[in-house]
Design a protein around this motif. Structure first.
Motif, PDB file in Angstrom:
ATOM      1  N   LEU B 244       0.840  -1.200   0.000  1.00  0.00           N
ATOM      2  CA  LEU B 244       0.000   0.000   0.000  1.00  0.00           C
ATOM      3  C   LEU B 244       0.878   1.255   0.000  1.00  0.00           C
ATOM      4  CD1 LEU B 244      -2.982   0.751   0.023  1.00  0.00           C
ATOM      5  CD2 LEU B 244      -2.888   0.865   2.505  1.00  0.00           C
ATOM      6  N   VAL B 245       1.944   1.220   0.802  1.00  0.00           N
ATOM      7  CA  VAL B 245       2.878   2.349   0.840  1.00  0.00           C
ATOM      8  C   VAL B 245       3.491   2.580  -0.546  1.00  0.00           C
ATOM      9  CG1 VAL B 245       5.108   3.126   1.727  1.00  0.00           C
ATOM     10  CG2 VAL B 245       3.430   2.134   3.283  1.00  0.00           C
ATOM     11  N   MET B 246       3.874   1.487  -1.199  1.00  0.00           N
ATOM     12  CA  MET B 246       4.477   1.600  -2.535  1.00  0.00           C
ATOM     13  C   MET B 246       3.504   2.234  -3.512  1.00  0.00           C
ATOM     14  SD  MET B 246       6.322  -2.041  -2.929  1.00  0.00           S
ATOM     15  CE  MET B 246       7.088  -2.770  -1.507  1.00  0.00           C
ATOM     16  N   LEU B 247       2.243   1.812  -3.424  1.00  0.00           N
ATOM     17  CA  LEU B 247       1.242   2.336  -4.343  1.00  0.00           C
ATOM     18  C   LEU B 247       1.030   3.828  -4.094  1.00  0.00           C
ATOM     19  CD1 LEU B 247      -0.547   1.129  -6.555  1.00  0.00           C
ATOM     20  CD2 LEU B 247      -2.379   0.984  -4.894  1.00  0.00           C
ATOM     21  N   ILE B 248       0.963   4.218  -2.820  1.00  0.00           N
ATOM     22  CA  ILE B 248       0.769   5.631  -2.477  1.00  0.00           C
ATOM     23  C   ILE B 248       1.963   6.451  -2.955  1.00  0.00           C
ATOM     24  CG2 ILE B 248       0.622   7.245  -0.545  1.00  0.00           C
ATOM     25  CD1 ILE B 248      -0.982   4.998   0.920  1.00  0.00           C
ATOM     26  N   LEU B 249       3.155   5.864  -2.785  1.00  0.00           N
ATOM     27  CA  LEU B 249       4.381   6.543  -3.215  1.00  0.00           C
ATOM     28  C   LEU B 249       4.348   6.821  -4.710  1.00  0.00           C
ATOM     29  CD1 LEU B 249       7.181   7.314  -2.007  1.00  0.00           C
ATOM     30  CD2 LEU B 249       7.998   5.105  -2.791  1.00  0.00           C
ATOM     31  N   GLY B 250       3.913   5.837  -5.475  1.00  0.00           N
ATOM     32  CA  GLY B 250       3.879   6.004  -6.928  1.00  0.00           C
ATOM     33  C   GLY B 250       2.750   6.912  -7.371  1.00  0.00           C
ATOM     34  N   GLY B 251       1.647   6.832  -6.652  1.00  0.00           N
ATOM     35  CA  GLY B 251       0.494   7.644  -7.028  1.00  0.00           C
ATOM     36  C   GLY B 251      -0.740   6.779  -7.159  1.00  0.00           C
ATOM     37  N   VAL B 252      -1.680   6.934  -6.228  1.00  0.00           N
ATOM     38  CA  VAL B 252      -2.892   6.117  -6.256  1.00  0.00           C
ATOM     39  C   VAL B 252      -3.752   6.533  -7.442  1.00  0.00           C
ATOM     40  CG1 VAL B 252      -5.006   5.561  -5.014  1.00  0.00           C
ATOM     41  CG2 VAL B 252      -2.854   5.748  -3.783  1.00  0.00           C
ATOM     42  N   GLY B 253      -4.337   5.542  -8.096  1.00  0.00           N
ATOM     43  CA  GLY B 253      -5.235   5.840  -9.203  1.00  0.00           C
ATOM     44  C   GLY B 253      -4.528   5.851 -10.541  1.00  0.00           C
ATOM     45  N   ARG B 254      -3.222   5.626 -10.537  1.00  0.00           N
ATOM     46  CA  ARG B 254      -2.486   5.622 -11.807  1.00  0.00           C
ATOM     47  C   ARG B 254      -1.756   4.303 -11.928  1.00  0.00           C
ATOM     48  NH1 ARG B 254      -2.590  10.477  -9.600  1.00  0.00           N
ATOM     49  NH2 ARG B 254      -3.082  12.224 -10.966  1.00  0.00           N
ATOM     50  N   ARG B 255      -1.996   3.623 -13.029  1.00  0.00           N
ATOM     51  CA  ARG B 255      -1.389   2.291 -13.147  1.00  0.00           C
ATOM     52  C   ARG B 255       0.128   2.387 -13.256  1.00  0.00           C
ATOM     53  NH1 ARG B 255      -3.728   3.428 -18.026  1.00  0.00           N
ATOM     54  NH2 ARG B 255      -2.399   3.161 -19.862  1.00  0.00           N
ATOM     55  N   TYR B 256       0.642   3.493 -13.815  1.00  0.00           N
ATOM     56  CA  TYR B 256       2.104   3.639 -13.856  1.00  0.00           C
ATOM     57  C   TYR B 256       2.666   3.853 -12.454  1.00  0.00           C
ATOM     58  CZ  TYR B 256       1.970   3.813 -18.907  1.00  0.00           C
ATOM     59  OH  TYR B 256       1.802   3.479 -20.208  1.00  0.00           O
TER      60      TYR B 256
END
Lengths: 392, 324
Positions: B244-256
């Motif tokens: 979850l942290v990784m996803l938030i770091l990359g940007g939630v809502g964006r597959r990239y």
């Protein structure tokens, strides 16, 4: 997107360059250390580094005449997938000659296939699950196994006229190992297990278990919990419910009175009888010198069994390298390690030539205050105990 | 239209460049690929559906153990074993979704948390099946197509993991623009409106969980195949939290973001840990805080000068007609 990607490549490349800068000097021995250096278990890595530093201080920083370079990798506790990758990277990228450390059993087991495939020797300096050395022909252990220290407690209890024992262990790998080894040894000697209880590993409430002990009134109770707060919590409960007065003896393995925690446990451990392979207060000139050297290098911290296993790990590598004439290829090196006998601060130890596991004296100790310090005082010993692990 | 061909080509170029340029870092890249696939699975429910999950390790773990247990039974063919992991993950996702689809917000979060803890505890209680903390080791994986064996250098594992991630990423890209994906997005943005339009939520959320579970199962299976090891740690809470942290770091809502987050987190952790084995956590913590403070939408949420505003984000035109 490609712009971002090339940035990522840049970061990786710079890490690579930074790393190759650490290589230098005339043909040093490269040792990869996989251990916990951060998080709740950071002391494990500190203890191991301390033990290894003491050995290197004795030899002037060399093993079999070669200077030593350590490359440390932090798993921050049990993290088998990380350990597996670290082992691969240490071998492929850093081209280490050996891997040491390995404080948690899952981590040690997870790197076994890598060691077998790459033909690199690993010295296990703590992980205590019985099966570890059987998982790769290039694993050797200088610490102990939980089974190895649990069975002697059963044998000692039998000599004290204890016939009925209830066991209470944490419900996880090492706890189950302890239960199995104790039951087997105790039943083999004619004893009876009144009740075998397993408690959850996290946040257990001991009152119900202690109450059952009170109702059943066995001659003794054998406990195994991971070192730290839980053994103390159990002992406090045991006292508060007045079980001492009813004559139920409390037996445990050395995890209950770990030297690393003992100084901060107050009076709760006083009188507890435990079985283990190393006590900070082991009365030998060898150990007095060891603890003094450790405290001089590391600080006021007490050296625990982990530090001694690390010290002996380097001693074993030193001895084996002298025997092979400096050759570090795994089949030759592991052959030279088999059957080695060393004079450890804990007493004599031998690497079994079949199982590659350690054979050592297991001491029966009692926790008590000596010169104001709570320590484990050894009063009985069972010589040359094999690890009843798995033969490969 | 050109972008359609340019992008895969660019990625393939990057993959080849990494392969030749960093031959001794392939194990790390493979590991990050697995994490990216896991993050992508979370993206389907969190990013598209706006449903937070703290128990995604449950599906990951089931996939990992599917491959592990199959290997112990002698089923070592990697592709079918991985497929089985995906199917098990999907079934588990659909089953969990049947409950979770009826909940929103905090109750749903609590149920996902409970699910993760439940499976972790169950795995610990069944050491005969799972190997407990010691796990299952010595798991064999047969060569892919009978000719590409998994080697110590991780070359096969690298291409294998990347191919699986690429296929999954393509599927998710298609999903996002399909009516189903758009309706999920709408559910995220305005569930009341969606309800008023007469579009059922329950089945959609359940399906999203099924898809997400399948991808998480694939990621778990990949981890087992590339490390030849699986233990109950795959079910642990920190795995759910980390992703979850990784996803938030990359940007939630964006597959990239699901690709960037794990790569950034993993590379940062590795570089910092090489810098200092004990204090890397402090560096990582500071970096994470900096990202969250300076880029609350994640790194891809920043207005990069070279990027169009939210290029990956599919905005719902006001007149879009959604078909059930």
């Amino acid at each position: 997107m490609p712009i971002l990607l090339s940035r990522r490549a840049l970061v990786i490349t710079s890490a690579l360059v930074g790393f190759s800068a650490t290589v230098g000097a005339a043909d040093p021995l490269k040792i990869g250390v996989i251990a916990s250096y951060s998080g709740a278990y950071a002391d494990y890595g500190k203890q191991m580094d301390g033990g290894m530093a003491v050995y290197l201080a004795e030899t002037g920083g060399t093993l079999a005449g070669r200077p030593v370079t350590f490359i440390r990798k932090d798993t921050a506790g049990p993290a088998p997938d990380l350990a597996n990758r670290f082992a691969k990277e240490l071998i492929i990228r850093d081209k280490v000659d050996l891997i040491v450390g390995l404080d948690f059993s899952p981590n040690a087991i997870a790197i076994a296939p890598v060691l077998t495939e790459a033909k690199v020797v690993a010295v296990v300096m703590n992980a205590a699950s019985a099966v570890i050395p059987s998982r790769s022909p290039y694993i050797v252990r200088t610490s102990f196994s939980v089974s190895q220290v649990s069975a002697p407690m059963a044998q000692w209890a039998l000599t004290q006229g204890i016939k009925q024992v209830s066991t209470i262990v944490s419900d996880y790998g090492p706890g189950q190992d302890a239960e199995k080894a104790f039951h087997a040894a105790f039943k083999a000697g004619g004893g009876t297990i009144t009740n075998a209880m397993r408690v959850p590993l996290s946040n257990p409430d001991f009152s119900a278990y202690v109450q059952r002990l009170k109702d059943e009134k066995p001659d003794a109770a054998f406990i195994f919990f991971p070192s730290g707060d839980q053994p103390t919590a159990f002992m406090r409960n045991f006292r508060e419910r007045g079980l001492e007065a009813t004559g139920v003896k409390l037996l445990a393995t050395g995890e209950a009175t770990d030297d690393a925690f003992l100084a901060n446990q107050g009076e709760d451990p006083a009188g507890l009888i435990t079985s283990h392979h190393y006590s900070f207060a082991h009365p030998s000139p060898r150990n007095v010198a060891y603890t003094a050297a450790f405290r001089k290098i590391v600080g006021e911290m007490r050296p625990s069994y982990m530090s001694v296993a690390a010290y002996d790990g380097l001693a074993l590598i030193d001895a084996a390298l002298k025997k092979t004439g400096g050759k570090t290829d795994a089949p030759t090196l592991i052959e030279a390690m088999k059957g080695q006998t060393l004079d450890s601060p804990r007493g004599p130890i031998t690497i079994d030539s079949v199982t590659r596991d350690i054979v050592q004296t297991v001491y029966i100790r009692k926790a008590q205050r000596v010169n104001g310090q709570m320590v484990n005082v050894e009063f009985d010993a069972i010589q040359a105990v094999q690890s009843p692990g798995v033969t490969p | 239209m050109i972008r359609r061909f340019l992008e895969p080509l660019a990625w393939a170029g990057v993959a080849v460049a990494v392969f030749w340029g960093l031959p001794d870092r392939l194990a790390l890249v493979t590991h990050l690929t697995t994490l990216a696939l896991f993050a992508l699975s979370l993206h389907v429910v969190v990013g598209l559906g706006g449903i937070l999950s703290l128990g995604h390790a449950a599906f990951f773990g089931l996939g990992a153990y599917t491959v592990g247990l199959l290997a112990l039974q002698g089923w070592t063919e990697p592709l079918t074993a991985l497929l089985a992991a995906g199917i098990i993950g999907a079934v588990a996702g659909l089953a969990a979704g049947s409950v979770l689809a009826r909940l929103r917000g905090l109750p749903a979060l609590m149920v996902t948390l409970g699910l993760g803890l439940l499976l972790h505890e169950a795995a610990l209680r069944l050491p005969g099946l799972t190997g407990g903390e010691d796990g299952l080791s010595g798991l064999e994986t047969a060569p892919i197509f009978g000719s590409f064996a998994f080697d110590l250098w991780g070359k096969t594992a690298y291409w294998y993991a990347l191919s699986v991630l690429a296929a999954a990423f393509w599927c998710v890209s298609r999903l996002e623009v399909a009516p189903f994906g758009v309706s999920l997005r709408a559910l995220h943005d305005n569930p009341t409106r969606l309800h008023a339009l007469g579009i059922g939520q329950t089945a959609r959320v359940q399906t999203a969980y099924g898809i997400s579970g399948a991808l998480a199962g694939l990621a778990g299976g990949l981890l087992t195949q590339t490390t030849q090891f699986v233990s109950v740690e795959v079910f642990s809470f920190h795995r759910s939290a980390d992703v979850l942290v990784m996803l938030i770091l990359g940007g939630v809502g964006r597959r990239y973001g699901a690709l960037l987050g794990p790569v950034l987190y993993g590379v940062l952790r590795d570089v910092l840990a090489d810098w200092h084995p004990a204090y890397w956590g402090a560096g990582l913590g500071l970096a994470l805080m900096a990202v969250v403070l300076l880029a609350p939408q994640g790194l891809l949420g920043l207005r990069w000068p070279w990027a169009r505003a939210n290029p990956e984000r599919v905005e719902l035109p006001a007149t879009t007609h959604l078909h059930k």
